[in-house]
Design a protein around this motif. Structure first.
Motif, short mmCIF file in Angstrom:
data_model
loop_
_atom_site.label_atom_id
_atom_site.label_comp_id
_atom_site.label_asym_id
_atom_site.label_seq_id
_atom_site.Cartn_x
_atom_site.Cartn_y
_atom_site.Cartn_z
N GLU A 276 41.48 54.75 38.40
CA GLU A 276 42.31 53.70 38.96
C GLU A 276 41.46 52.53 39.47
OE1 GLU A 276 45.66 53.39 38.98
OE2 GLU A 276 45.55 55.14 37.64
N TYR B 90 40.30 50.58 36.50
CA TYR B 90 41.44 49.85 35.90
C TYR B 90 41.72 48.56 36.68
CZ TYR B 90 46.39 48.83 35.13
OH TYR B 90 47.58 48.20 34.89
N ARG B 91 41.77 48.66 38.00
CA ARG B 91 42.08 47.49 38.82
C ARG B 91 40.98 46.44 38.73
NH1 ARG B 91 44.10 50.89 44.13
NH2 ARG B 91 46.05 51.71 43.20
N GLN B 92 39.74 46.89 38.81
CA GLN B 92 38.63 45.95 38.75
C GLN B 92 38.60 45.20 37.43
OE1 GLN B 92 35.19 48.35 39.54
NE2 GLN B 92 35.71 48.64 41.74
N TYR B 93 38.89 45.90 36.35
CA TYR B 93 38.84 45.28 35.02
C TYR B 93 39.91 44.21 34.86
CZ TYR B 93 39.14 44.77 29.96
OH TYR B 93 39.21 44.26 28.69
N TYR B 94 41.15 44.57 35.26
CA TYR B 94 42.24 43.64 35.02
C TYR B 94 42.29 42.53 36.06
CZ TYR B 94 44.00 46.34 31.15
OH TYR B 94 44.13 46.95 29.93
N ASP B 95 41.80 42.78 37.27
CA ASP B 95 41.72 41.71 38.27
C ASP B 95 40.77 40.62 37.80
OD1 ASP B 95 43.53 42.92 39.87
OD2 ASP B 95 42.06 43.79 41.27
N ARG B 96 39.61 40.98 37.25
CA ARG B 96 38.66 40.01 36.76
C ARG B 96 39.21 39.28 35.53
NH1 ARG B 96 32.74 42.96 37.04
NH2 ARG B 96 32.66 43.17 39.33
N LYS B 97 39.93 39.99 34.71
CA LYS B 97 40.48 39.36 33.51
C LYS B 97 41.50 38.30 33.87
CE LYS B 97 42.24 40.62 28.96
NZ LYS B 97 42.73 41.70 28.08
N GLY B 98 42.21 38.51 34.98
CA GLY B 98 43.19 37.52 35.41
C GLY B 98 42.54 36.23 35.91
N ASP B 99 41.33 36.38 36.44
CA ASP B 99 40.63 35.19 36.91
C ASP B 99 40.21 34.31 35.75
OD1 ASP B 99 40.90 36.18 39.42
OD2 ASP B 99 38.93 37.11 39.51
#
Length: 440
Positions: free
Chosen positions: A428, A431-440
């Motif tokens: 988890e 998962y969060r770290q990957y998609y949080d950075r992708k949103g930036d």
């Protein structure tokens, strides 16, 4: 029913008739033990061929006190280790090799006189174990007087049975002609045939089948005297006799006591039964044995015997009915005593194999080694036991067709699912770290 230790059965076979003697004359015990020590044996687990007098004497007194359980070997915790110093061990071995006829007592006296050991500090058992480890424990035998042999007869019926095998005619069996073997158990005092049957072999299984019928018809003998053949040495036969309190005694090679009476029975069977047999009516061993048993009960047992002063075997046997040991409560256990136990590993589908057939056992035993209790004569698997002889379930013939619709026990999927973690979770977090950075 626990298996009797093979070493205990061997020791009991060495003692032979000593175990059944109620009274021994003065000096007879040592004389008999000395004769037993001079014989050669096939000793389990070793290449040695002789047993020392002191060893046989120890077995004898242990058996009197504890029965066959006392003959089971006890493992020493210090086995293979000697508490003697290397110098003393070397002195003992040198003394024995210098004069192989030196006894342990003489070796101890020699070492004490030489000052190698303190007086009384060296035990006999310690010296014996050291000599035994190096193959030096036996004293060479000395010359003996010729053995005196005399004719004898048992005091009463049921005291002594003899077992032997005679080669018989060829018999149709399973689509071909095979040689038949007449297995007989013969009562010494009465000359009565306790039971006899033609068999397709002379194996332990054939002999045990005849013994079982003889016990049902004629009770328990005190002694059963047989030759040294492999079939009579079978562990299964020794175990049956031990549990029934029958003293199994082996004739010495080339000195088969009592064989004269058996040979006389064999000659009678050939001259009076086989010579009159019409082989056109014999299509199986069942046909042959049915005629044998009819002839025994109607002719042989009712014919006056010269060795019985003209009495018939049946009449002589009936004189001692009150002295013959009956099976009593053992009759209900007889089938169980004659069953075999074979080890099998249970397959993943909960089955085991025996003589080409598959049997189902409780599925919980899959992957484990079990003991099948079988009737060796019918091939039926009776039950399943663990290694300690405890019953753990029934064995039934495999019904593959019936298993198609049989409800199976299945594991609960929820039992196998891992519990949801309550703390930090690597997946988890990643998962969060990957998609949080992708949103930036």
């Amino acid at each position: 029913m626990n298996r009797i230790n093979p070493i205990a059965l061997f020791r009991l076979s060495v003692l032979g008739s000593l175990t059944s003697r109620e009274r021994l004359d003065h000096g007879e015990l040592q004389q008999t033990i000395r004769a037993l020590a001079e014989r050669e044996y096939t000793i389990p687990g070793t290449r040695r061929r002789h047993v020392a007098e002191k060893t046989i004497q120890g077995w004898y007194y242990t058996y009197l006190a504890q029965g066959i359980d006392g003959l089971t070997p006890k493992t020493r915790v210090d086995r293979g280790q000697s508490k003697l110093s290397q110098a003393i061990q070397t002195a003992i071995l040198a003394a024995k090799r210098d004069n192989p006829r030196r006894s342990i007592r003489q070796i101890r006296q020699l070492l004490e006189a030489a000052g190698t050991v303190a007086r009384g500090s060296l035990s006999r058992s310690t010296v014996h174990r050291l000599l035994q480890q190096h193959g030096l424990s036996r004293i060479s035998g000395s010359a003996s007087l010729p053995e005196e042999k005399r004719s004898f007869v048992a005091a009463s019926a049921g005291a002594i049975w003899y077992g032997d095998v005679m080669h018989g005619p060829r018999v149709p069996h399973e689509g071909k002609l095979v040689k038949g073997y007449l297995v007989s158990l013969f009562d010494d005092a009465s000359r009565l045939v306790a039971h006899s049957a033609f068999c397709p072999g002379e194996t332990a299984l054939d002999i045990e089948g005849v013994l079982k019928q003889a016990l049902l018809k004629r009770g328990l003998p005190i002694k059963l005297v047989v030759d040294n053949g492999a079939a009579y040495r079978a562990e299964t036969l020794q175990g049956i006799c031990a549990r029934l309190g029958i003293h199994l005694i082996y004739c010495r090679p080339y000195a088969p006591e009592g064989k004269g009476k058996l040979e006389r029975w064999h000659r009678t069977c050939r001259d009076q039964f086989l010579s009159e047999l019409d082989e056109r009516h014999i299509n199986s061993f069942e046909d042959l044995n049915a005629r044998l048993w009819a002839w025994l009960e109607r002719v042989y047992h009712h014919t006056p015997h010269a060795g019985l002063d003209g009495m018939t075997p049946l009449a002589r046997y009936q004189q001692d009915l009150s002295k013959i040991r009956s099976l009593g409560a053992l009759a209900a256990q007889l089938d169980a005593l004659f069953r075999y136990r074979v080890s099998r590993r249970v397959r993943k589908d909960g089955t085991v194999s025996y003589q080409g057939a598959r049997f189902e056992v409780p599925f919980e035993l899959s992957g484990k080694t079990v003991c099948l209790v079988v009737d060796p004569h019918s091939g039926a698997v009776i039950e399943v036991e663990d290694e300690h002889g405890k019953g753990i379930g029934a064995a039934t013939p495999l019904d593959a067709l019936g298993n198609l619709d049989r409800q199976r026990n299945k594991s609960d999927p929820t039992d196998a699912a891992p519990a949801s973690p309550s703390g930090p979770n690597l997946i988890e977090l990643t998962y969060r770290q990957y998609y949080d950075r992708k949103g930036d």
